[in-house]
Design a protein around this motif. Structure first.
Motif, PDB file in Angstrom:
ATOM      1  N   GLU C 186      41.548 -77.292  42.593  1.00 17.05           N
ATOM      2  CA  GLU C 186      41.328 -78.455  41.881  1.00 17.05           C
ATOM      3  C   GLU C 186      42.834 -79.180  41.503  1.00 17.05           C
ATOM      4  N   PRO C 187      43.073 -80.464  41.792  1.00 18.55           N
ATOM      5  CA  PRO C 187      44.071 -81.214  41.285  1.00 18.55           C
ATOM      6  C   PRO C 187      44.506 -80.857  39.710  1.00 18.55           C
ATOM      7  N   ALA C 188      43.692 -80.602  38.980  1.00 23.03           N
ATOM      8  CA  ALA C 188      44.092 -80.445  37.450  1.00 23.03           C
ATOM      9  C   ALA C 188      44.545 -78.988  37.329  1.00 23.03           C
ATOM     10  N   SER C 189      44.074 -78.243  38.345  1.00 26.19           N
ATOM     11  CA  SER C 189      44.425 -76.599  37.889  1.00 26.19           C
ATOM     12  C   SER C 189      45.919 -76.307  38.548  1.00 26.19           C
ATOM     13  N   VAL C 190      46.540 -77.715  39.513  1.00 24.21           N
ATOM     14  CA  VAL C 190      47.827 -77.104  39.849  1.00 24.21           C
ATOM     15  C   VAL C 190      48.740 -78.216  39.282  1.00 24.21           C
ATOM     16  N   THR C 191      48.414 -78.914  38.103  1.00 24.00           N
ATOM     17  CA  THR C 191      49.179 -79.858  37.634  1.00 24.00           C
ATOM     18  C   THR C 191      49.193 -79.642  35.955  1.00 24.00           C
ATOM     19  N   HIS C 192      48.136 -80.237  35.082  1.00 20.90           N
ATOM     20  CA  HIS C 192      48.421 -79.990  33.881  1.00 20.90           C
ATOM     21  C   HIS C 192      48.055 -78.806  33.245  1.00 20.90           C
ATOM     22  N   ARG C 193      46.692 -78.220  33.948  1.00 17.40           N
ATOM     23  CA  ARG C 193      46.496 -76.947  33.466  1.00 17.40           C
ATOM     24  C   ARG C 193      47.222 -75.818  33.888  1.00 17.40           C
ATOM     25  N   ALA C 194      48.277 -76.086  34.717  1.00 17.42           N
ATOM     26  CA  ALA C 194      49.226 -75.092  34.982  1.00 17.42           C
ATOM     27  C   ALA C 194      50.466 -75.358  34.154  1.00 17.42           C
ATOM     28  N   GLY C 195      50.297 -76.412  33.217  1.00 19.78           N
ATOM     29  CA  GLY C 195      51.753 -76.593  32.723  1.00 19.78           C
ATOM     30  C   GLY C 195      52.540 -77.802  33.123  1.00 19.78           C
ATOM     31  N   VAL C 196      52.061 -78.532  33.906  1.00 21.97           N
ATOM     32  CA  VAL C 196      53.059 -79.647  34.452  1.00 21.97           C
ATOM     33  C   VAL C 196      52.874 -80.757  33.556  1.00 21.97           C
ATOM     34  N   ASP C 197      54.075 -81.202  33.004  1.00 21.45           N
ATOM     35  CA  ASP C 197      54.203 -82.255  32.285  1.00 21.45           C
ATOM     36  C   ASP C 197      54.145 -83.763  32.972  1.00 21.45           C
ATOM     37  N   LEU C 198      54.976 -83.830  34.191  1.00 17.53           N
ATOM     38  CA  LEU C 198      55.105 -84.837  34.759  1.00 17.53           C
ATOM     39  C   LEU C 198      54.940 -84.736  36.177  1.00 17.53           C
ATOM     40  N   LEU C 199      54.345 -85.587  36.943  1.00 15.50           N
ATOM     41  CA  LEU C 199      53.849 -85.371  38.238  1.00 15.50           C
ATOM     42  C   LEU C 199      54.386 -86.875  38.946  1.00 15.50           C
ATOM     43  N   SER C 200      54.967 -86.601  39.961  1.00 10.60           N
ATOM     44  CA  SER C 200      55.236 -87.827  41.163  1.00 10.60           C
ATOM     45  C   SER C 200      54.107 -87.241  42.256  1.00 10.60           C
ATOM     46  N   PHE C 201      53.115 -88.349  42.139  1.00 17.23           N
ATOM     47  CA  PHE C 201      52.003 -88.222  43.007  1.00 17.23           C
ATOM     48  C   PHE C 201      52.174 -89.033  44.042  1.00 17.23           C
ATOM     49  N   GLY C 202      52.406 -88.565  45.321  1.00 17.71           N
ATOM     50  CA  GLY C 202      52.761 -89.360  46.455  1.00 17.71           C
ATOM     51  C   GLY C 202      51.570 -89.987  47.198  1.00 17.71           C
ATOM     52  N   GLY C 203      52.019 -91.230  47.555  1.00 17.42           N
ATOM     53  CA  GLY C 203      50.879 -91.860  48.431  1.00 17.42           C
ATOM     54  C   GLY C 203      51.680 -92.322  49.735  1.00 17.42           C
ATOM     55  N   THR C 204      52.863 -92.688  49.794  1.00 16.40           N
ATOM     56  CA  THR C 204      53.459 -93.458  51.091  1.00 16.40           C
ATOM     57  C   THR C 204      53.440 -92.518  52.121  1.00 16.40           C
TER      58      THR C 204
END
Lengths: 347, 347, 347, 347
Positions: C186-204
């Motif tokens: 799950e996107p949440a589980s590897v970001t904020h739920r895992a303690g990530v504060d800031l994400l650079s979420f790539g599209g290019t």
């Protein structure tokens, strides 16, 4: 028995006398006074560098950071030893003064940058293009953070690599006097004649109250340095009191005399450490600092006896029973201090 | 007859004596010594600010720039007078230490920021959104660059405007002693009780060798200031010698005594200028600086007689025959200096 | 047969269609348009982070540098892998945007920061005091510069170390889509739920023309990010054209579909490399990049056949006969491309 | 009836078509593609500047800030108009990219820097020495923030003053096309032949999606610009999509055609404003922007009718009944838009 640092010592009487002598009447501020001109001249003479620019500042961090700010831009890399003071102990001053240049950390025994590693790193980053930041400068420390001396030959090797990669060469000489005294080198031969472009020539640790000379052997850098010193707040208004200190150190070779004494005391200490069971030198004591691996018991005994000194980042020889420590000798360390310390370590 | 600047003067004997007294034995470096703690305490007492953080540095530019770096970010605006030292004389130090904050220049008679102009400007820029940079702080100078004094009432007005716009308030007090002495104010009443968050408390121009105290009345700012001082190279290693100076100035009210003397000499000079035909004051001589519009002939006579002083940026009253000049009195200016100057001006 | 980089690919048709659809009439500039609000909402939904701040920018370097500028000050250290893009490929952007923070380089297999090394380094520098710069943040890359995936478990471990040392956690997700697709997380589980504060979420790199989303899970950071984006010139005026791209990627899960395809092609390639004599993987092909050690002969054959790919910094397995290379698969890589490449390598 | 800004408009069909056409197959990233080379060549041709360096970026703030970062150091002053976009609307971007250079604000009617004021200011600051920061560059905007055009003659005068004071000359040409179209000048005659060293050549406001060309006529600056673009995150990876836009604008003179149309619409509007009782122009409508002082009633009527436009900083002609407003015409403004607006204003 204070072997904590040469900046825990006070000011040499000759320097203090010079400060009092300089306190006469009105003079132009911001370095426009005659004593400043005279002190700059003395530095040029000592370094046999008549064209060099000389700027006095009050701290070693200022001297280093201003030099580096003059040497590189924010998109450059500065190659330095992984234990370099500019990396470990200046809170990002080089980055502030350069607009964000990168310090690229080099290995090397005793704080002496490994020439091959430098050559590879400079070549690698040059090949990485824009994204990799441009190789811009080398900064080395003499004597090193592990008390070692860069000889003219070693400097020539590093400098040749630097020139090949178009790198300016900065020397952090917070303990430059100890390096010169310890190697009996001509000051010129271990600076501009060896390819050094910028020197932080330390006075504070060598009996001054707080003065370092920035020396730019490359005159193109001088204008940048002037502006950077000013905007970083390091151009003292009552400037004569910086100049007086450095003048006093240069006068009659006092700087070398003090450094030689400190080195001698360190040599004595290194020798007497043989008598401390289990202790051995972590590095050759080239100058005024002694790094040793000693039994924890000995450390405890010395501290109980009132000795002041620092534990040092491990060289990998530490165990539960052994610890790496640093003893720094200064212009005012006495033979008695040394023997008291050794006695305390021995118990 | 040197009226060039109070930083052309030397060091007061009591400060010099304190430096010598501080030169005893080994002490912890970087401010870890007892004298530093004592000097910080004395500053807190004098300002009646027991919670304030105090940091000593060697120059006024450093004090100002570190304060501003602690107060704002690079995307902020700092409102200051158009003649503020931080704008005209520090080579972009505020910009370096803040990461590029903008100085927005305010008008106002005698270097005193016009409150209405400040209110309008802060409101305008707040309304401009992201692009306009965020209004972040006010920096005012006391005494001002035109020798004027901010009274507690004037400060309260500025401070109220600042709070309304959520601006921190910094005071450049390079000549704070002259302001306090000249207004007979309690130090607290013209600083934290009037809404000042950060003070650059000058010592150098008031008889020291080179020391200023940064005072953060707002304790949240203290950690930032510590880091900024360190990374800008302004944490002196033999720190006791900064502290000794400030301690000596605080001791027995010496700082006010010296400032009062300098102010008295300026008052005397202002009064005697009446006797110089054609001369008049450009600004009231509130403290230790006298700004005057004088005949060019008088200027020539005084310079020929050896008087040292600066021409000053015009107040619009200059003609071919008249020139604006600044005379600064210091702790060591004598009545004889004043009368010699006036005599020379009169011819 | 272009395996050079996923930024050598063009734009996915759905993204191009979205750009054309967005080109209708007048809308508010600088992100004040409805499409921007909708795209931000979609990002929050996808990440299950209703309180997050979302800011679009055009490049990955901008996203990373703005995140780091929001996270730390110039006197901080950012811990990252020694092969991190922010160290090797952004020309000092983190240093520019943070005011000179230091990147402290961590070892770790496959670009995955070694947790123990991080713990030691953070502890060490915290103990060094002011001079050592303050440990401030971790920046890790997912997928890593060696094509590896950070799982939720691995992130939890790093994040716990970070919290213990009071470090913010930034994730450079230039290839975040490939990480999510490759781990079925799950996107949440590897970001904020895992303690990530800031994400650079790539599209290019995943089918867009040029757009990355900065996501601040920690709302206190949002105001700083807004200002930093603006003053670094990364707030596009015709902002709808950034938003349209990201909206199109989020719509119907296109971003995961494209990433899954790229990963599948890389998986296929990794498998077929078995058939190339002497070749072996340098790292597991977790996502859309394949790092392989191949015979120089095979490399020559492939290049002669027109294949595009990069040599990569050595893993120490290189000899005269063997070379490390990187093959990147994108949203538009075909099975035929893969088989053509393998055929060319085999000769 | 949207007269809010030319960046509220969409993208011209020819530009959109060029983006689609560029979306074919794989090409080298970061500007290594053929279309980028071709677009750069077209810019050089249009400007008759075969030696110029051309760099594309996505925003005008980026273009300006990179130019200024290339031109000056942090200890320099940049002279610009007090209403310059770089001062009022870029959140300190110039300060960030230059390392803290100062913007010194010049008066002048209609956003046109007053030459005498510039001459005096540059002379004054040059005389202030180190503390005053070094006069380094001029930045002017063409067309200005008040819609005025710098003619070749006016530029020659400014440029001569600049050369006398050793200042580089930067032109913020976010609306350069409107300036060229409005004055029928040769592009070369109002840039390098008039002494301009650096040009921000705008595309975004003139029908593009988001592209500006940085043009360095002075080739010594090119290397600095390359590094600054990279480290500020403004080197787009799928760079062909920037280049395609600018190429399309240059092709067949589209850029001038679009600008001429926008200017014509503004001319029409300016003329028809005569019919709005009480309204008058605040500045001559030289190009595509109309600044007018109008009755508040007229403003209310127009807004009720759905017209979009901005109030503008006052020229001192405002009263309770009158307001200064800005109407911007773009490539897609129609005669009907203009007459609808005028009708709404008239009521």
């Amino acid at each position: 028995m204070n072997f904590g640092s040469d900046n825990c010592s006070g000011v040499h009487p000759a320097v203090m006398a010079a400060l009092m002598a300089a306190n006469e009447g009105y003079v132009a501020s911001y370095g426009g006074d005659a004593l400043t001109a005279a002190a700059e001249d003395r530095v040029r003479e000592v370094l046999d560098a008549p064209e060099a620019s000389v700027l006095f500042v009050a701290t070693g961090t200022a001297a280093n950071a201003i030099c580096l700010g003059g040497a590189v831009n924010g998109w450059d890399r500065i190659f330095c030893h992984e234990d370099a003071h500019i990396e470990t102990s200046e809170c990002g001053a080089p980055e502030l003064f350069t607009g964000g240049a990168k310090l690229t950390l080099m290995p090397g025994d005793g704080g002496l940058i490994d020439p091959d590693a430098l050559d590879r790193a400079a070549g690698f980053w040059a090949g990485e293009g824009l994204g990799g930041s441009r190789p811009g400068a080398i900064s080395l420390t003499n004597t090193t953070e592990w008390g070692r001396i860069w000889t003219a030959e070693m400097l020539a090797e590093i400098s040749a690599i630097g020139k090949q990669h178009q790198l300016l060469l900065h020397m952090d000489g917070a303990r430059f006097a100890n390096a010169v005294a310890g190697s009996d080198a001509e000051p010129a031969s271990v600076t501009h004649r060896a390819g050094v472009d910028l020197l932080s020539f330390g006075g504070t640790k060598n009996g001054a109250m707080g003065v370092e000379a920035i020396v730019a052997f490359n005159p193109e850098l001088a204008a940048r340095l002037d502006y950077i010193r000013k905007r970083s707040g390091h151009l003292l208004s009552k400037h004569r009191f910086l100049s007086a200190q450095f003048y006093a150190l240069m006068e009659g070779g006092l700087w070398l005399e003090l450094a030689r004494h400190a080195n001698d005391m360190a040599g004595l200490l290194a020798q007497q450490l043989d008598a401390v069971e289990g202790a051995h030198l972590a590095q050759p004591a080239d100058a005024n600092q002694v790094f040793a691996v000693i039994p924890v018991d000995a450390e405890d005994r010395a501290r109980s006896a009132g000795a002041v000194f620092h534990k040092w980042a491990s060289l990998g020889e530490e165990t539960e029973d052994m610890v790496t420590v640093r003893f720094v000798c200064g212009w005012n360390t006495t033979e008695e201090d040394v023997s008291d310390l050794v006695e305390a370590l021995r118990g």
